[in-house]
Design a protein around this motif. Structure first.
Motif, PDB file in Angstrom:
ATOM      1  N   UNK A  80      48.253  58.006 -52.199  1.00 56.13           N
ATOM      2  CA  UNK A  80      49.026  57.549 -53.361  1.00 56.13           C
ATOM      3  C   UNK A  80      50.495  57.883 -53.184  1.00 56.13           C
ATOM      4  N   UNK A  81      51.343  57.077 -53.805  1.00 54.45           N
ATOM      5  CA  UNK A  81      52.794  57.245 -53.681  1.00 54.45           C
ATOM      6  C   UNK A  81      53.409  57.649 -55.019  1.00 54.45           C
ATOM      7  N   UNK A  82      54.612  58.143 -54.971  1.00 51.50           N
ATOM      8  CA  UNK A  82      55.324  58.514 -56.184  1.00 51.50           C
ATOM      9  C   UNK A  82      55.511  57.295 -57.079  1.00 51.50           C
ATOM     10  N   UNK A  83      55.181  57.475 -58.366  1.00 56.52           N
ATOM     11  CA  UNK A  83      55.302  56.416 -59.377  1.00 56.52           C
ATOM     12  C   UNK A  83      54.435  55.194 -59.057  1.00 56.52           C
ATOM     13  N   UNK A  84      53.443  55.377 -58.205  1.00 63.28           N
ATOM     14  CA  UNK A  84      52.545  54.268 -57.880  1.00 63.28           C
ATOM     15  C   UNK A  84      51.634  53.929 -59.044  1.00 63.28           C
ATOM     16  N   UNK A  85      51.140  52.685 -59.068  1.00 62.71           N
ATOM     17  CA  UNK A  85      50.216  52.231 -60.099  1.00 62.71           C
ATOM     18  C   UNK A  85      48.946  51.768 -59.414  1.00 62.71           C
ATOM     19  N   UNK A  86      47.833  52.401 -59.771  1.00 63.35           N
ATOM     20  CA  UNK A  86      46.572  52.118 -59.089  1.00 63.35           C
ATOM     21  C   UNK A  86      45.497  51.789 -60.111  1.00 63.35           C
ATOM     22  N   UNK A  87      44.823  50.663 -59.904  1.00 65.66           N
ATOM     23  CA  UNK A  87      43.786  50.189 -60.824  1.00 65.66           C
ATOM     24  C   UNK A  87      42.535  49.892 -60.001  1.00 65.66           C
ATOM     25  N   UNK A  88      41.414  50.529 -60.366  1.00 66.01           N
ATOM     26  CA  UNK A  88      40.129  50.389 -59.667  1.00 66.01           C
ATOM     27  C   UNK A  88      40.280  50.605 -58.162  1.00 66.01           C
ATOM     28  N   UNK A  89      41.030  51.624 -57.781  1.00 61.99           N
ATOM     29  CA  UNK A  89      41.194  51.994 -56.372  1.00 61.99           C
ATOM     30  C   UNK A  89      40.264  53.156 -56.056  1.00 61.99           C
ATOM     31  N   UNK A  90      39.703  53.121 -54.849  1.00 61.69           N
ATOM     32  CA  UNK A  90      38.804  54.190 -54.414  1.00 61.69           C
ATOM     33  C   UNK A  90      39.454  54.933 -53.255  1.00 61.69           C
ATOM     34  N   UNK A  91      39.839  56.185 -53.510  1.00 59.47           N
ATOM     35  CA  UNK A  91      40.409  57.050 -52.468  1.00 59.47           C
ATOM     36  C   UNK A  91      39.269  57.898 -51.915  1.00 59.47           C
ATOM     37  N   UNK A  92      38.974  57.737 -50.649  1.00 58.89           N
ATOM     38  CA  UNK A  92      37.814  58.420 -50.080  1.00 58.89           C
ATOM     39  C   UNK A  92      38.166  59.051 -48.737  1.00 58.89           C
ATOM     40  N   UNK A  93      37.771  60.340 -48.584  1.00 62.80           N
ATOM     41  CA  UNK A  93      37.931  61.023 -47.310  1.00 62.80           C
ATOM     42  C   UNK A  93      39.366  61.330 -46.918  1.00 62.80           C
ATOM     43  N   UNK A  94      40.288  61.301 -47.872  1.00 66.39           N
ATOM     44  CA  UNK A  94      41.689  61.571 -47.560  1.00 66.39           C
ATOM     45  C   UNK A  94      41.923  63.057 -47.350  1.00 66.39           C
ATOM     46  N   UNK A  95      42.811  63.385 -46.403  1.00 66.11           N
ATOM     47  CA  UNK A  95      43.270  64.753 -46.197  1.00 66.11           C
ATOM     48  C   UNK A  95      44.790  64.703 -46.235  1.00 66.11           C
ATOM     49  N   UNK A  96      45.380  65.232 -47.316  1.00 72.60           N
ATOM     50  CA  UNK A  96      46.823  65.138 -47.513  1.00 72.60           C
ATOM     51  C   UNK A  96      47.421  66.520 -47.677  1.00 72.60           C
ATOM     52  N   UNK A  97      48.609  66.700 -47.118  1.00 80.02           N
ATOM     53  CA  UNK A  97      49.320  67.965 -47.255  1.00 80.02           C
ATOM     54  C   UNK A  97      50.792  67.676 -47.524  1.00 80.02           C
ATOM     55  N   UNK A  98      51.282  68.246 -48.635  1.00 76.24           N
ATOM     56  CA  UNK A  98      52.696  68.108 -48.960  1.00 76.24           C
ATOM     57  C   UNK A  98      53.119  66.724 -49.397  1.00 76.24           C
ATOM     58  N   UNK A  99      52.175  65.889 -49.825  1.00 71.54           N
ATOM     59  CA  UNK A  99      52.522  64.531 -50.241  1.00 71.54           C
ATOM     60  C   UNK A  99      53.163  64.539 -51.625  1.00 71.54           C
ATOM     61  N   UNK A 100      53.897  63.480 -51.930  1.00 72.81           N
ATOM     62  CA  UNK A 100      54.586  63.326 -53.208  1.00 72.81           C
ATOM     63  C   UNK A 100      53.995  62.136 -53.949  1.00 72.81           C
ATOM     64  N   UNK A 101      53.324  62.412 -55.076  1.00 71.82           N
ATOM     65  CA  UNK A 101      52.734  61.336 -55.883  1.00 71.82           C
ATOM     66  C   UNK A 101      53.012  61.568 -57.360  1.00 71.82           C
ATOM     67  N   UNK A 102      54.132  62.210 -57.667  1.00 72.02           N
ATOM     68  CA  UNK A 102      54.482  62.468 -59.064  1.00 72.02           C
ATOM     69  C   UNK A 102      54.671  61.151 -59.814  1.00 72.02           C
ATOM     70  N   UNK A 103      54.247  61.167 -61.077  1.00 69.35           N
ATOM     71  CA  UNK A 103      54.424  59.995 -61.920  1.00 69.35           C
ATOM     72  C   UNK A 103      53.459  58.857 -61.643  1.00 69.35           C
ATOM     73  N   UNK A 104      52.503  59.060 -60.748  1.00 71.24           N
ATOM     74  CA  UNK A 104      51.551  57.988 -60.431  1.00 71.24           C
ATOM     75  C   UNK A 104      50.564  57.791 -61.587  1.00 71.24           C
TER      76      UNK A 104
END
Length: 215
Positions: free
Chosen positions: A22-46
């Motif tokens: 996911x991204x900062x200020x992103x808009x996600x509808x019926x999205x499936x996030x699976x198996x992600x490994x994230x470190x230090x990402x920026x997704x504020x306001x999503x």
């Protein structure tokens, strides 16, 4: 009936795999996030509307003021993440870990947290309404100054949990398997506890009130 699996969600058949983080200020509808490994990402306001997260590991991810509506989280690990002033409504989190999470000022409504471990979670000043912590382990969770209405803890263990300055209404602690409070006992005003819990907490209540008990 409580939802026990992702397949029970009314939007499950609409979910589409999301290819990236996911991204900062992103808009996600019926999205499936699976198996992600994230470190230090920026997704504020999503904004996550009718989204699912399964087997996702987030470390030091910023989700400040993110909004989760009718979302599902299963077997997710959030470590040292920032969820300050985030909003959660009609969300289920199941079988996950929340460790070192900052969520002060968050708004939690109709949230079910099931079979999760919460350790060193900052919920100071948060608003919790109709939240269920079911079969969870809460250790060093800080509800200081928070407002809890209709919150229950069936089958959960509370260790070193703080309620100092909190405002409780229709909050039921009777179902908790363990209730250990290091301080802030006055914050339990308005809570419902069992007689057994009262006996267990009596020495701490007496100490907080400055009452000496001698036989």
């Amino acid at each position: 009936m409580p939802l026990r699996s992702l397949a029970d969600q009314p939007y499950a058949h609409l979910l589409q795999p999301h290819p990236g983080p996911p991204r900062q200020d992103g808009r996600y509808d019926t999205a499936h996030f699976e198996g992600l490994v994230l470190e230090g990402a920026q997704a504020s306001g999503a904004l996550f509307l009718e989204c699912a997260f399964t087997d996702v590991a987030l470390t030091e991810v910023r989700l400040r003021q993110a909004r989760f509506t009718e979302a599902w989280l299963e077997r997710c690990r959030l470590v040292a993440c920032e969820l300050v002033e985030s909003e959660w409504q009609d969300v289920t989190a199941q079988g996950g870990l929340f460790a070192g999470v900052s969520a002060y000022g968050a708004q939690l409504r109709r949230l079910t947290v099931r079979q999760c471990k919460l350790e060193s979670v900052n919920l100071r000043g948060a608003v919790l309404r109709d939240v269920v912590f079911e079969d969870c382990q809460l250790r060093d969770v800080d509800f200081g100054g928070a407002k809890l209405t209709g919150v229950t803890f069936p089958g959960s263990s509370l260790e070193q949990v703080r309620f100092g300055g909190a405002t409780l209404a229709k909050t039921d602690l009777r179902g908790a398997r363990r209730l250990e409070l290091p301080d802030g006992h006055e914050g339990l005003r308005g809570a419902l506890i069992s007689s057994a819990q009262l006996i267990e907490l009596a020495p701490q209540f007496a100490q907080a009130l400055g009452v000496q008990v001698r036989d």
